[in-house]
Scaffold this motif. Sequence first.
Motif, PDB file in Angstrom:
ATOM      1  N   THR A 176       1.283  -1.156   0.133  1.00 22.87           N
ATOM      2  CA  THR A 176       0.580  -0.020  -0.168  1.00 22.87           C
ATOM      3  C   THR A 176       1.040   1.234   0.224  1.00 22.87           C
ATOM      4  N   ASP A 177       2.060   1.193   0.216  1.00 24.38           N
ATOM      5  CA  ASP A 177       2.807   2.745   0.807  1.00 24.38           C
ATOM      6  C   ASP A 177       4.240   2.611  -0.290  1.00 24.38           C
ATOM      7  N   TYR A 207      -0.227  -5.478   0.981  1.00 20.97           N
ATOM      8  CA  TYR A 207       0.386  -5.295   1.885  1.00 20.97           C
ATOM      9  C   TYR A 207       0.198  -4.134   2.707  1.00 20.97           C
ATOM     10  N   GLU A 208      -0.854  -4.049   4.062  1.00 21.13           N
ATOM     11  CA  GLU A 208      -0.476  -2.683   4.106  1.00 21.13           C
ATOM     12  C   GLU A 208       0.353  -2.553   5.036  1.00 21.13           C
TER      13      GLU A 208
END
Length: 238
Positions: A176-177, A207-208
């Motif tokens: 996500t980042d 994936y967070e």
Amino acid sequence: MNRILLLLLIALPFAGLTAQFDTGGIDLGRDSMHYLVYYPAGYDTSAQDYPLVLFLHGGGEGGDDLERVKINGPTRRVAAGHEFPFILLTPQNRFQRGFWDNVGLGYLLDDFIAGNRVDTNRVYLTGLSRGGLAAWMLAMHTPERFAALAPVCGAVPHSYDIWIPENLPVWVHHGTDDDLIHPSESVDMIENLRRKEMDPMPKLTVYEGIGHNAWDPAYDDPELYDWMLAQRKAPPSN
């Protein structure tokens, strides 16, 4: 270009490589493509054909030092002592600041499969970052080669989703980042593919809190390898 030269196997004496890997390469005329290959336990004493995973590394591992392709992905796991039940073929992109040679990858696959006991119904394609883009592109150009496709945090030309066959199993991973290749690259492509009513339906894992290194959780997950090995190449459609 002479086809014989393209498929010429080269023995390459690279120093410092661990015993888990063999090395090789093909002559592409003006250039060559070198690779590491891992054979599963029992390959030398068996007559059976084995599944093959073609792994394409990211931009940071290109060049002419094969040690670099052990930094990430399944080759990192093999270098750390992990054993897989499949052949792992890991070529090296000769360009440090350039894209993969997908034509050369096709010649490499032809040559390697011709000289090894490969189950051609169980050839799997995966790659991370720049190798993830290459995996998408290779699957679009020659989808009939592969039983499954698993790009990790790779850019993708969404408008060419029509080049992905409806019966090709796809599982995409992204963080996500990720501020290098935005996760929307993977999300948008999966949405396009799902609108095609693919069978099986494409899988997406996001994936967070993970940045561009989504390859760490992706390739450390045994489920990814179990999923790939469960796939078989679909018969040609009419």
